[in-house]
Design an enzyme around this catalytic site. Structure first.
Site, PDB file in Angstrom:
ATOM      1  NE  ARG A  97     -10.050   6.416  -1.759  1.00 56.98           N
ATOM      2  CZ  ARG A  97      -9.486   5.244  -1.983  1.00 56.98           C
ATOM      3  NH1 ARG A  97      -9.744   4.212  -1.189  1.00 56.98           N
ATOM      4  NH2 ARG A  97      -8.694   5.066  -3.018  1.00 56.98           N
ATOM      5  CG  ASP A 219     -14.222 -11.342  30.682  1.00 61.68           C
ATOM      6  OD1 ASP A 219     -14.028 -11.278  29.461  1.00 61.68           O
ATOM      7  OD2 ASP A 219     -13.642 -10.614  31.504  1.00 61.68           O
TER       8      ASP A 219
END
Length: 280
Positions: A97, A219
């Protein structure tokens, strides 16, 4: 990413999963049983985490044998065998896993990154990751970005100065933020690059007036505003575009002449690649 860091990460992850014992395996599998398994790709993508998987198996059982058939960074297709492993059956079941969780996520990051990188073929603009990573897995995910052909931005808060909107607002403006930062670096005898985020042309012009930095982040600028900003900066500083840039728009931004485009989606909006570890 050092071997010591990786060992500690694996120890913590295994302890989280195993606790006081893998009782499913202990209940029905003899301790001395040996077995083989193969890692299979179940969909197309860029494989990543093979080296980490080998490290995990060797950590759990140093004498385990792993035959790597496909290296990190390679395109895999449904049905491809990535590696074969031979070890104690208990080792295979303990590690299964953790190996899958890491490889599926890292392969998803590498695949997503490669999709963005391929959109910029023929251009000099580089695709950057961000700090939008899974807690505890940042170094692994940033390695996957490299495997996918991207470029790492700063690793954390410690290896580069980035003056974002909140820093600027709390500091009382761009000039205060930059001048205090330069004084801090001098006082602390630190040599860190400085990047400043700007939200509009007023802030851009103030950064250009104050100077003393290395990179400007635009931005949430539109493509047209980015073109204008690139012309205004005129090569004085490195330029990074950021904010809601998608596969559909990234080339438009890159063609404006920016040096970098940062994409948070590389690490926080990905689909894990479907893989399985099957007994043979």
């Amino acid at each position: 990413m050092t071997n010591d860091w990786l060992t500690n990460f694996i120890k913590s992850a295994l302890q989280e999963d195993i606790g006081d014992g893998d009782h499913s395996s202990l209940a029905c599998i003899p301790q001395n049983a040996r077995g083989k398994a193969v890692l299979l790709a179940k969909e197309t993508g860029i494989i990543a985490g093979v080296e980490i998987a080998v490290f995990i198996f060797k950590h759990v059982e140093p004498t385990s044998k792993v035959n790597v058939l496909i290296q990190d960074g390679t395109v895999v297709y449904q049905g491809d065998k990535v590696f074969e492993v031979e070890a104690s059956v208990h080792t295979l079941l303990k590690a299964e896993r953790l190996v899958l969780n890491i490889m599926q996520r890292l392969s998803g990051v590498a695949t997503k990154t490669n999709q963005y990188v391929r959109r910029l073929e023929g251009l000099q603009t580089k695709v950057l990751d961000t700090r939008k990573t899974t807690p505890g897995m940042r170094l692994l995910e940033k390695q996957a970005v490299l495997i996918g052909g991207g470029t790492n931005h700063r690793i954390g808060l410690y290896d580069m100065i980035m003056l974002k909107d909140n820093h600027i607002d709390f500091a009382g403006g761009i000039e205060n933020a930059i001048t205090r930062t330069k004084s801090y670096l001098k006082d602390q005898n630190k040599d860190l690059r400085i990047e400043v985020e700007v939200r509009n042309f007023e802030e851009l012009n103030e950064v250009l007036r104050v100077g003393g930095i290395d990179r400007i982040m635009l931005d949430n600028f539109t493509v047209e505003d980015t073109k204008e900003a690139v012309a205004i900066i005129n090569g004085a500083f490195e330029i990074e575009s950021s904010g809601n840039i998608t596969l559909e728009t990234i080339r438009d931004y890159a063609e404006t002449g920016v040096d970098f485009v940062s994409v948070g989606a590389l690490t926080h909006q990905i689909s894990s690649l479907d893989l399985s570890l099957k007994a043979t």
